[in-house]
Design a protein around this motif. Structure first.
Motif, PDB file in Angstrom:
ATOM      1  N   LYS A 162       0.832  -1.207   0.000  1.00 12.26           N
ATOM      2  CA  LYS A 162       0.000   0.000   0.000  1.00 12.26           C
ATOM      3  C   LYS A 162       0.863   1.253   0.000  1.00 12.26           C
ATOM      4  N   PRO A 163       0.369   2.330  -0.650  1.00 13.67           N
ATOM      5  CA  PRO A 163       1.140   3.578  -0.661  1.00 13.67           C
ATOM      6  C   PRO A 163       1.217   4.189   0.731  1.00 13.67           C
ATOM      7  N   GLN A 164       2.408   4.670   1.093  1.00 18.25           N
ATOM      8  CA  GLN A 164       2.634   5.276   2.404  1.00 18.25           C
ATOM      9  C   GLN A 164       3.290   6.636   2.231  1.00 18.25           C
ATOM     10  N   GLY A 165       2.983   7.539   3.153  1.00 16.56           N
ATOM     11  CA  GLY A 165       3.622   8.847   3.154  1.00 16.56           C
ATOM     12  C   GLY A 165       3.100   9.770   2.072  1.00 16.56           C
ATOM     13  N   ARG A 166       3.642  10.963   2.060  1.00 19.61           N
ATOM     14  CA  ARG A 166       3.188  11.977   1.117  1.00 19.61           C
ATOM     15  C   ARG A 166       3.510  11.615  -0.337  1.00 19.61           C
ATOM     16  N   LYS A 167       4.576  10.861  -0.524  1.00 21.69           N
ATOM     17  CA  LYS A 167       4.970  10.486  -1.886  1.00 21.69           C
ATOM     18  C   LYS A 167       4.257   9.226  -2.370  1.00 21.69           C
ATOM     19  N   GLY A 168       3.497   8.590  -1.477  1.00 19.12           N
ATOM     20  CA  GLY A 168       2.734   7.415  -1.879  1.00 19.12           C
ATOM     21  C   GLY A 168       3.583   6.233  -2.296  1.00 19.12           C
ATOM     22  N   ILE A 169       4.701   6.020  -1.629  1.00 19.07           N
ATOM     23  CA  ILE A 169       5.597   4.914  -1.978  1.00 19.07           C
ATOM     24  C   ILE A 169       4.969   3.591  -1.564  1.00 19.07           C
ATOM     25  N   LEU A 170       4.885   2.651  -2.498  1.00 17.49           N
ATOM     26  CA  LEU A 170       4.315   1.339  -2.190  1.00 17.49           C
ATOM     27  C   LEU A 170       5.180   0.641  -1.145  1.00 17.49           C
TER      28      LEU A 170
END
Length: 308
Positions: free
Chosen positions: A35-43
């Motif tokens: 799942k995307p995490q953080g402001r940058k949406g890193i998987l």
């Protein structure tokens, strides 16, 4: 005997590790998709996926298991263990495992079925909780009970702290359970009447409640999704709190003291709550006393009432 392990959060990792350490053949690990995490949406992989990769166990991550369980079927396992996996198991999936599907649940069933049993037990002011090993059916945590063990909830337990201890207890119990299942040493007990607890959400504190209720809410939501309050235009996330006796006549939500020597105390309906750990919006988590050092919150200010 070959098994599959299904789990997602950190709570499930000790159970996976315990089964691996006990020497069971784990054909595959089933976990939620990255799942995307953080402001940058890193998987980002789940904690269970990372643990499985460290153990060189194949990982399965279907978006919707009930629609895509062919890989699970191909694993050819005799038994499945689930621990906070996060997807519904249909009867077709349960039927894949001739020795059953067994769940590690963080409550003493039938109490606190469903989501967030650890947080809800703390919020409700329970003094004890525990772990249940249950044979899974198609209901919501309604299957027959195999093993259960009680655990004390300490007065200053946060949800994180209690989760860590229950995870270790669950690991011990599931390793024992699978050994006994393998040996054919299984006696099950039907559940009685119980109740389902709802998911928890970020919550604004209502200081017009009793101090003990407020403190339990703060601890039960720590460190996520958190309880919060707003005073003097400043929003504060609360991480730890303790109820204290107080019989003054100030309105609920009044800051009774906010100094480095005396700490941070707020009036409640009955008693007062001492804020032991707090985080100003955009700031770092700090002790209540450190927060009072140089902050703009002052004695006599009142916290905003929750917006209904």
């Amino acid at each position: 005997m070959k098994l599959v392990f299904a789990g997602t959060p950190e709570f499930a990792v000790p159970s996976l590790n315990a089964l691996h350490a006990a020497g069971f053949e784990i054909a595959a690990v089933l976990t939620q998709p990255d799942k995307p995490q953080g402001r940058k949406g890193i998987l980002t992989p789940s904690p269970v996926k990372e643990a499985a990769q460290n153990l060189n166990i194949p990982v399965l991550q279907p978006q919707k298991l009930k629609e895509d369980y062919s890989a699970l079927k191909e694993a050819g396992a005799d038994l499945m263990v689930t621990c906070a996996y996060g997807q519904i198991l249909t009867q077709e999936i349960l039927d894949l495992f001739p020795m059953g599907v067994w769940n590690v649940h963080a409550s003493l069933l039938p109490a606190y079925r469903g989501a967030a049993p650890i947080a809800r037990a703390i919020i409700d002011g329970e003094k004890t909780t525990g772990v249940t090993i249950m044979k899974t059916d198609v209901g919501l945590d309604t299957g027959d009970i195999f093993l259960a063990e009680r655990m004390e909830i300490f007065p200053l337990d946060s949800c994180d702290a209690l989760t860590g201890r229950l995870a270790l207890l669950g690991a011990k119990l599931i390793a024992e359970a699978v050994l006994r299942i393998q040996a054919g040493d299984v006696t099950l007990a039907m559940q009685g009447e119980g109740f389902v607890c709802k998911k928890v959400a970020r919550t604004q504190v209502d200081f017009s409640r009793r101090a003990e209720e407020v403190a339990c809410l703060i601890r039960g939501l720590s460190s996520a999704p958190l309880a919060f309050g707003t005073v003097g235009g400043i929003t504060l996330n609360f991480y730890m709190a303790q109820a204290e006796d107080y019989d003054g006549e100030e309105p609920c939500g009044t800051v009774l003291c906010a100094e480095p020597k005396t700490g941070f105390l707020v009036k409640c309906k009955e008693g007062a709550v001492r804020i032991l750990s707090v985080q100003p919006a955009g700031g770092k988590v700090m002790s209540g006393k450190d927060f009072c050092n140089g902050r703009k919150v002052q004695k006599g200010q009142r916290f905003d009432e929750p917006v209904l």
